[in-house]
Design an enzyme around this catalytic site. Structure first.
Site, PDB file in Angstrom:
ATOM      1  N   ASP A  35      -4.393  -8.908   5.984  1.00  0.00           N
ATOM      2  CA  ASP A  35      -3.142  -8.769   5.230  1.00  0.00           C
ATOM      3  C   ASP A  35      -1.978  -9.208   6.131  1.00  0.00           C
ATOM      4  OD1 ASP A  35      -2.196  -6.779   2.605  1.00  0.00           O
ATOM      5  OD2 ASP A  35      -0.688  -7.453   4.041  1.00  0.00           O
ATOM      6  N   ILE A  36      -1.088  -9.985   5.541  1.00  0.00           N
ATOM      7  CA  ILE A  36       0.004 -10.577   6.327  1.00  0.00           C
ATOM      8  C   ILE A  36       1.067  -9.539   6.719  1.00  0.00           C
ATOM      9  CG2 ILE A  36       1.576 -11.299   4.471  1.00  0.00           C
ATOM     10  CD1 ILE A  36       1.578 -14.095   5.822  1.00  0.00           C
ATOM     11  N   ASN A  89      -5.227  -1.910  -6.455  1.00  0.00           N
ATOM     12  CA  ASN A  89      -4.131  -1.627  -7.385  1.00  0.00           C
ATOM     13  C   ASN A  89      -4.217  -2.528  -8.611  1.00  0.00           C
ATOM     14  OD1 ASN A  89      -2.982   0.147  -5.458  1.00  0.00           O
ATOM     15  ND2 ASN A  89      -1.981  -1.567  -4.440  1.00  0.00           N
ATOM     16  N   HIS A  95       1.509  -0.424  -8.411  1.00  0.00           N
ATOM     17  CA  HIS A  95       1.909  -1.050  -7.141  1.00  0.00           C
ATOM     18  C   HIS A  95       1.226  -2.372  -6.852  1.00  0.00           C
ATOM     19  CE1 HIS A  95       4.035   2.652  -6.279  1.00  0.00           C
ATOM     20  NE2 HIS A  95       2.931   3.302  -6.562  1.00  0.00           N
ATOM     21  N   GLN A  96       0.729  -3.056  -7.882  1.00  0.00           N
ATOM     22  CA  GLN A  96       0.149  -4.380  -7.639  1.00  0.00           C
ATOM     23  C   GLN A  96       1.261  -5.420  -7.562  1.00  0.00           C
ATOM     24  OE1 GLN A  96      -2.523  -5.812 -10.690  1.00  0.00           O
ATOM     25  NE2 GLN A  96      -3.398  -7.375  -9.368  1.00  0.00           N
ATOM     26  N   HIS A 102      -7.677  -7.697  -5.606  1.00  0.00           N
ATOM     27  CA  HIS A 102      -7.962  -7.567  -4.176  1.00  0.00           C
ATOM     28  C   HIS A 102      -8.205  -6.115  -3.821  1.00  0.00           C
ATOM     29  CE1 HIS A 102      -3.607  -7.561  -4.899  1.00  0.00           C
ATOM     30  NE2 HIS A 102      -3.530  -6.639  -3.943  1.00  0.00           N
ATOM     31  N   PHE A 103      -9.131  -5.910  -2.896  1.00  0.00           N
ATOM     32  CA  PHE A 103      -9.376  -4.592  -2.320  1.00  0.00           C
ATOM     33  C   PHE A 103      -8.719  -4.568  -0.947  1.00  0.00           C
ATOM     34  CE2 PHE A 103     -12.682  -2.665  -5.036  1.00  0.00           C
ATOM     35  CZ  PHE A 103     -13.012  -3.745  -5.833  1.00  0.00           C
ATOM     36  N   HIS A 104      -7.888  -3.552  -0.734  1.00  0.00           N
ATOM     37  CA  HIS A 104      -7.331  -3.357   0.605  1.00  0.00           C
ATOM     38  C   HIS A 104      -8.320  -2.515   1.420  1.00  0.00           C
ATOM     39  CE1 HIS A 104      -2.967  -4.271  -0.351  1.00  0.00           C
ATOM     40  NE2 HIS A 104      -3.380  -3.969  -1.562  1.00  0.00           N
TER      41      HIS A 104
HETATM   42  P1  AMP Z   1      -0.720  -5.297  -3.770  1.00  0.00           P
HETATM   43  O1  AMP Z   1       0.572  -4.511  -3.735  1.00  0.00           O
HETATM   44  O2  AMP Z   1      -1.937  -4.404  -3.908  1.00  0.00           O
HETATM   45  O3  AMP Z   1      -0.696  -6.385  -4.819  1.00  0.00           O
HETATM   46  O4  AMP Z   1      -0.845  -5.966  -2.342  1.00  0.00           O
HETATM   47  C1  AMP Z   1      -0.656  -7.315  -2.085  1.00  0.00           C
HETATM   48  C2  AMP Z   1      -0.892  -7.514  -0.606  1.00  0.00           C
HETATM   49  O5  AMP Z   1      -1.016  -8.903  -0.357  1.00  0.00           O
HETATM   50  C3  AMP Z   1       0.234  -6.990   0.281  1.00  0.00           C
HETATM   51  O6  AMP Z   1      -0.280  -6.017   1.179  1.00  0.00           O
HETATM   52  C4  AMP Z   1       0.723  -8.250   1.009  1.00  0.00           C
HETATM   53  O7  AMP Z   1       1.094  -8.005   2.343  1.00  0.00           O
HETATM   54  C5  AMP Z   1      -0.475  -9.157   0.916  1.00  0.00           C
HETATM   55  N1  AMP Z   1      -0.189 -10.579   0.968  1.00  0.00           N
HETATM   56  C6  AMP Z   1       0.674 -11.273   0.173  1.00  0.00           C
HETATM   57  N2  AMP Z   1       0.666 -12.581   0.513  1.00  0.00           N
HETATM   58  C7  AMP Z   1      -0.229 -12.716   1.518  1.00  0.00           C
HETATM   59  C8  AMP Z   1      -0.690 -13.828   2.303  1.00  0.00           C
HETATM   60  N3  AMP Z   1      -0.228 -15.069   2.101  1.00  0.00           N
HETATM   61  N4  AMP Z   1      -1.604 -13.591   3.265  1.00  0.00           N
HETATM   62  C9  AMP Z   1      -2.077 -12.344   3.471  1.00  0.00           C
HETATM   63  N5  AMP Z   1      -1.691 -11.268   2.759  1.00  0.00           N
HETATM   64  C10 AMP Z   1      -0.772 -11.443   1.814  1.00  0.00           C
END
Ligand code: AMP
Ligand code: ZN
Length: 140
Positions: A35-36, A89, A95-96, A102-104
């Site tokens: 995650d960035i 999410n 909070h998406q 995606h799974f965190h």
């Molecule tokens: P969510 O709130 O569950 O949709 O989380 C989206 C996640 O994607 C966040 O934690 C961001 O930091 C991550 N994210 C968005 N763009 C990128 C990217 N280009 N590379 C890596 N992670 C990303």
């Protein structure tokens, strides 16, 4: 597997290599990268190589592939006796922000790092639980 990706989605672009990512691992059906904006060191995202906005729209064969990969990464990215959140999410109210499932995987190395969870539990009557159960089971 690119036939199930879309043009303008940021995570589809990452899978195709059009946007750089810190790749952790991949299989034929799943892709994992850092995650960035991590909540803690080792915060990873595991995504299906199938564009779907929500969890319930992902075909079974992709779901079957993604959790074993998530487990491997959880074991590798956490600490030795690691604690972590596996989080997913669906929808803005949940909070998406990126609308490709995606799974965190969020390591929790200490109380200060990782996910801060508010868990607002409510008291409910047995009758209400029963009504909820009926409502869900009726649709299963
Ligand atoms: P969510 O709130 O569950 O949709 O989380 C989206 C996640 O994607 C966040 O934690 C961001 O930091 C991550 N994210 C968005 N763009 C990128 C990217 N280009 N590379 C890596 N992670 C990303
Ligand atoms: Zn996508």
């Amino acid at each position: 597997m690119t036939k199930h990706l879309t043009e303008n989605c940021i995570f589809c672009k990452i899978i195709r290599g059009e946007i750089p990512s810190h790749k952790v691992a991949e299989t034929e059906k799943s892709y994992c990268f850092l995650d960035i904006n991590p909540l803690s060191e080792g915060h990873c995202l595991v995504i299906p190589k199938y564009h779907a906005e929500y969890f319930h729209l992902v075909p079974d064969e992709y779901l079957a592939d993604i959790l074993p990969l998530a487990r491997k990464v959880a074991l590798a990215s956490g600490l030795a006796d690691g604690q972590y959140n596996l989080l997913q999410n669906n929808g803005p109210m949940a909070h998406q922000q990126v609308f490709h499932v995606h799974f965190h995987i969020i390591p929790k190395p200490n109380p200060e790092q990782g996910l801060k969870v508010g868990w607002p539990m409510q008291k409910v009557e047995q009758n209400d639980l029963k009504a909820t159960l009926d409502r869900i089971k009726e649709k299963l």
